[in-house]
Design an enzyme around this catalytic site. Sequence first.
Site, PDB file in Angstrom:
ATOM      1  N   ARG A 303      -5.637 -68.284 -57.404  1.00 11.65           N
ATOM      2  CA  ARG A 303      -6.921 -68.308 -57.354  1.00 11.65           C
ATOM      3  C   ARG A 303      -7.759 -68.623 -55.885  1.00 11.65           C
ATOM      4  O   ARG A 303      -8.827 -68.342 -56.013  1.00 11.65           O
ATOM      5  CB  ARG A 303      -7.398 -69.267 -58.511  1.00 11.65           C
ATOM      6  CG  ARG A 303      -8.743 -69.110 -59.022  1.00 11.65           C
ATOM      7  CD  ARG A 303      -9.266 -69.910 -60.046  1.00 11.65           C
ATOM      8  NE  ARG A 303      -9.115 -69.459 -61.315  1.00 11.65           N
ATOM      9  CZ  ARG A 303      -9.990 -68.685 -62.030  1.00 11.65           C
ATOM     10  NH1 ARG A 303     -11.118 -68.338 -61.611  1.00 11.65           N
ATOM     11  NH2 ARG A 303      -9.666 -68.278 -63.306  1.00 11.65           N
ATOM     12  N   GLU A 705     -16.589 -75.319 -64.657  1.00  7.49           N
ATOM     13  CA  GLU A 705     -16.019 -75.098 -62.948  1.00  7.49           C
ATOM     14  C   GLU A 705     -17.096 -74.884 -61.799  1.00  7.49           C
ATOM     15  O   GLU A 705     -17.060 -75.220 -60.893  1.00  7.49           O
ATOM     16  CB  GLU A 705     -14.735 -74.408 -62.702  1.00  7.49           C
ATOM     17  CG  GLU A 705     -13.434 -75.278 -63.627  1.00  7.49           C
ATOM     18  CD  GLU A 705     -12.535 -74.023 -63.735  1.00  7.49           C
ATOM     19  OE1 GLU A 705     -12.368 -73.280 -64.452  1.00  7.49           O
ATOM     20  OE2 GLU A 705     -11.394 -74.443 -63.121  1.00  7.49           O
TER      21      GLU A 705
HETATM   22  N1  MTE Z   1     -16.473 -82.284 -67.968  1.00  7.47           N
HETATM   23  C1  MTE Z   1     -15.887 -83.313 -68.410  1.00  7.47           C
HETATM   24  N2  MTE Z   1     -16.930 -84.287 -68.890  1.00  7.47           N
HETATM   25  N3  MTE Z   1     -14.662 -83.756 -68.273  1.00  7.47           N
HETATM   26  C2  MTE Z   1     -13.733 -82.816 -67.900  1.00  7.47           C
HETATM   27  O1  MTE Z   1     -12.542 -83.232 -67.866  1.00  7.47           O
HETATM   28  N4  MTE Z   1     -13.043 -80.564 -66.968  1.00  7.47           N
HETATM   29  C3  MTE Z   1     -13.740 -79.482 -66.329  1.00  7.47           C
HETATM   30  C4  MTE Z   1     -14.823 -79.010 -66.813  1.00  7.47           C
HETATM   31  N5  MTE Z   1     -15.915 -79.848 -67.115  1.00  7.47           N
HETATM   32  C5  MTE Z   1     -14.147 -81.595 -67.425  1.00  7.47           C
HETATM   33  C6  MTE Z   1     -15.370 -81.380 -67.670  1.00  7.47           C
HETATM   34  C7  MTE Z   1     -12.550 -78.544 -66.226  1.00  7.47           C
HETATM   35  S1  MTE Z   1     -11.467 -78.623 -64.756  1.00  7.47           S
HETATM   36  C8  MTE Z   1     -12.636 -77.330 -66.939  1.00  7.47           C
HETATM   37  S2  MTE Z   1     -11.647 -76.172 -66.463  1.00  7.47           S
HETATM   38  C9  MTE Z   1     -13.664 -77.323 -68.086  1.00  7.47           C
HETATM   39  O2  MTE Z   1     -14.667 -78.190 -68.012  1.00  7.47           O
HETATM   40  C10 MTE Z   1     -12.963 -76.974 -69.390  1.00  7.47           C
HETATM   41  O3  MTE Z   1     -13.568 -76.967 -70.252  1.00  7.47           O
HETATM   42  P1  MTE Z   1     -14.476 -75.451 -70.854  1.00  7.47           P
HETATM   43  O4  MTE Z   1     -13.531 -74.653 -70.665  1.00  7.47           O
HETATM   44  O5  MTE Z   1     -14.763 -75.820 -72.222  1.00  7.47           O
HETATM   45  O6  MTE Z   1     -15.511 -75.417 -69.810  1.00  7.47           O
HETATM   46  N1  LUZ Z   2      -5.458 -72.566 -65.201  1.00  8.16           N
HETATM   47  C1  LUZ Z   2      -4.545 -71.612 -65.200  1.00  8.16           C
HETATM   48  C2  LUZ Z   2      -6.637 -72.602 -64.827  1.00  8.16           C
HETATM   49  O1  LUZ Z   2      -3.317 -71.680 -65.851  1.00  8.16           O
HETATM   50  N2  LUZ Z   2      -4.952 -70.298 -64.806  1.00  8.16           N
HETATM   51  C3  LUZ Z   2      -6.188 -70.139 -64.216  1.00  8.16           C
HETATM   52  O2  LUZ Z   2      -6.654 -68.881 -63.883  1.00  8.16           O
HETATM   53  C4  LUZ Z   2      -7.281 -71.166 -64.255  1.00  8.16           C
HETATM   54  N3  LUZ Z   2      -8.122 -71.052 -63.456  1.00  8.16           N
HETATM   55  C5  LUZ Z   2      -8.864 -72.189 -63.545  1.00  8.16           C
HETATM   56  C6  LUZ Z   2      -8.549 -73.316 -63.950  1.00  8.16           C
HETATM   57  N4  LUZ Z   2      -7.363 -73.567 -64.343  1.00  8.16           N
HETATM   58 MO1  MOS Z   3      -9.853 -76.933 -65.481  1.00  7.08          MO
HETATM   59  S1  MOS Z   3      -9.007 -77.074 -63.393  1.00  7.08           S
HETATM   60  O1  MOS Z   3      -9.344 -75.238 -65.636  1.00  7.08           O
HETATM   61  O2  MOS Z   3      -8.550 -77.946 -65.954  1.00  7.08           O
END
Ligand code: MTE
Ligand code: LUZ
Ligand code: MOS
Length: 752
Positions: A303, A705
């Site tokens: 990534r 993200e």
């Molecule tokens: N928001 C909160 N409150 N807590 C979390 O742990 N994780 C983040 C983001 N927002 C997180 C968060 C991360 S790393 C990701 S990948 C996404 O939430 C995952 O959830 P989604 O796929 O439903 O957006």
């Molecule tokens: N996890 C993963 C990830 O396994 N593949 C991905 O492409 C990715 N991208 C963002 C966050 N977690």
């Molecule tokens: Mo988020 S780093 O994809 O858990």
Amino acid sequence: MKNLDLKSHVRGESIYVDDIPLVQGTLFACVFDSPVAHGKLNGINTADAEASEGVVRVIIAKDIVGENQIGGIIPDEPLLADGEVHFQGQPIAIVVAASEELARKAAKKITADIDPLEPVTDPRVAAANGDLIVPPKKFILGNADKAFLDCEHVFEGKADINGQEHLYIETQGAYALPTETGIKIYSSTQGPTAVQRAVCKVTGMSMHQVEIETQRLGGGFGGKEDQANAWAAICAVACQITKRPVKYALHRMEDMRMTGKRHPYSADYRIGLDRDLKIVAYDVTFYQNAGAACDLSPAVLERTLFHCTNSYYVPNVTATAYSCRTNLPPNTAFRGFGGPQGMFVIESAITHAADKLGVDRSEIQRRNLISEGDEFPYGQLAESDAITTWEQGDAKYEFLRLQQEAHEFNAGSKYLKKGVGIMPVCFGISFTKTPMNQARSLVHVYTDGSVAVSTGAVEMGQGVNTKIAQVAADVFGLSIEQVKVHTTNTLRIANTSPTAASAAADLNGRATEIACETIRDRLFEVAKILAEAESIEQLSFKGGYVWRNGDRTGLDWQTLVMDAHLRRVNLSEHAHYATPGINFDWSTAKGSPFAYHVYGTAVVGVTVDCLRGRYEVDYVKCCHDFGSSMNTAVDYGQIEGGIVQGLGWMTVEEIVYDANGKLRSNALSTYKVPDIYSVPKEIVILPLETDRKNLAIFNSKATGEPPLMYGIGAYFAIREAVKAFNPNAELPFDAPFTPEKVLMSLYPASTC
Ligand code: MTE
Ligand code: LUZ
Ligand code: MOS
């Protein structure tokens, strides 16, 4: 629509692993971890611990019934050290005792006989030693070497980016219970299936014997995508050996010491521009500090490459990335997943060029934004563009005016200096490993009309359960109270991808939509009879009633559901969704891995106190591409949280390992995170106006993200302010820009 967990959170009624009522006979685990970063493990002295009060068992590598292995991508990570230790904090032995306190007390009595070996903590040193996790990866677009020859301006330099502690409020933990078929584990994990696989490996059980249950997490941020596995596996091993329930919820300092973090990177860049400040060529080499085991590092590394040109179109790119094995805890997923590090480097390269050419960095940024149809270095064509969020943001916030205001302020202020940094962001949505982009949803409509949904998504504060409930309520025309989204459980939903890559709502929401639509269509057939419609096309569900040709009929949802049940219509559905049209081929390093991209542009303003080196973030104002948000309360929360987390990473959060690989920033007294007083004074969010269709659930783009990367703007804003005070400052690109580093850069060395 607010996050459905709001009330239970506020009342303290939300259940986390540490809140689960204990079963009689529960034992408690505690790990003895390596005090040395690298060494030969000759022996472990457990006798004193075994004799310690309340201790039932001490478990070491040779006691593990299955394989002593938890590596997901590569089997290079023993659950318990055996023969060698590779990082400080590596688990060596598990103490199982009658209480948490007694387990911890006994663990302190264990000693290990270790011959220390030289630790490596610098990824460049590891690379020079040839110590790579996987072979180097490369993206090539055009011909950078050739293009550099014709460039008007070429600059090269180095950029360093530190890691970041996840600091989820709920620490890692698990609770394992013996069952008749095998084992059941409550785990604070983003990836119940990943936990299931790890538990099977270490216990020797099959997946159908192992049930993983996750209610919700008190935050994951990527730190529980892979690294919840170890603690569940530890509880499983102890449960299997003692035949008793075993729980382990880590203390904060154990968690900080033993778990991996965001990957630090060191990078070399070379950037070539033409007369019009168009970036013509970019060559970048990344050295990723992977830590002592693979974990998710290769995927994170990929990534970094995917996002190495951020929001810019660069026709000639060579990007090379090394995943370097060091003697630190294995680093792991963290919001942005390597993307932010890639973006920081090109932002540094652009800033370097701007400094040398005497232009504002935003001038170079603006002239190189990607347009619809431009090719990313990985072959996908931009289905949208980065220019629109920039222009709409500029129209609303007036970037030039903000910059001029800062200049005017600085002209009249000796010790306070302002800086402005603009940060465009482009982030691809989908797991870059195509097979992971699938999800399932199980929907039951009960005979009283209430609806239960289970998916593979894990609620961790990001509001995914609220969005999934909205999907079901929307398809059935019900209110949100008539839908419950249940725990994530591997018996109900199998073979899940982790909740990650910002894709959980898209993937699991889509699967839920399909399941609900299937049930809805069956119910339409019944309603056609009861409501005497000519065809089901005339029918719709709204407000708990059946509607015909836009008029409400007397047939309510509950009556319809019960009637359908008596007619023996199936009121349950298990649906599958797989993102269509995506692919990536590593043999050519080309493809279209992303369902879509999220774009945005933020402007960040800071004020630096040039006597003390302290700073404040005055504002973060962004124009963000939501598609069309299905839940603005949740999405705005994600943006605000992401921004603050990104700012923290770029400013005050500093991970410090000493040369022996010991974590110095091992508690909240030594590791600073943004608190309520240091968050931006103002966050303004402008939704991008767009009617473009995309593959997101209900056309509502992922928000998890991407906003984190707006925080990178703060680094460059602080840099501007420092330059306003000390135009001759030597300013290496070395994040985070801590107040200490700011202070040191404000004054020539001789005056300090
Ligand atoms: N928001 C909160 N409150 N807590 C979390 O742990 N994780 C983040 C983001 N927002 C997180 C968060 C991360 S790393 C990701 S990948 C996404 O939430 C995952 O959830 P989604 O796929 O439903 O957006
Ligand atoms: N996890 C993963 C990830 O396994 N593949 C991905 O492409 C990715 N991208 C963002 C966050 N977690
Ligand atoms: Mo988020 S780093 O994809 O858990």
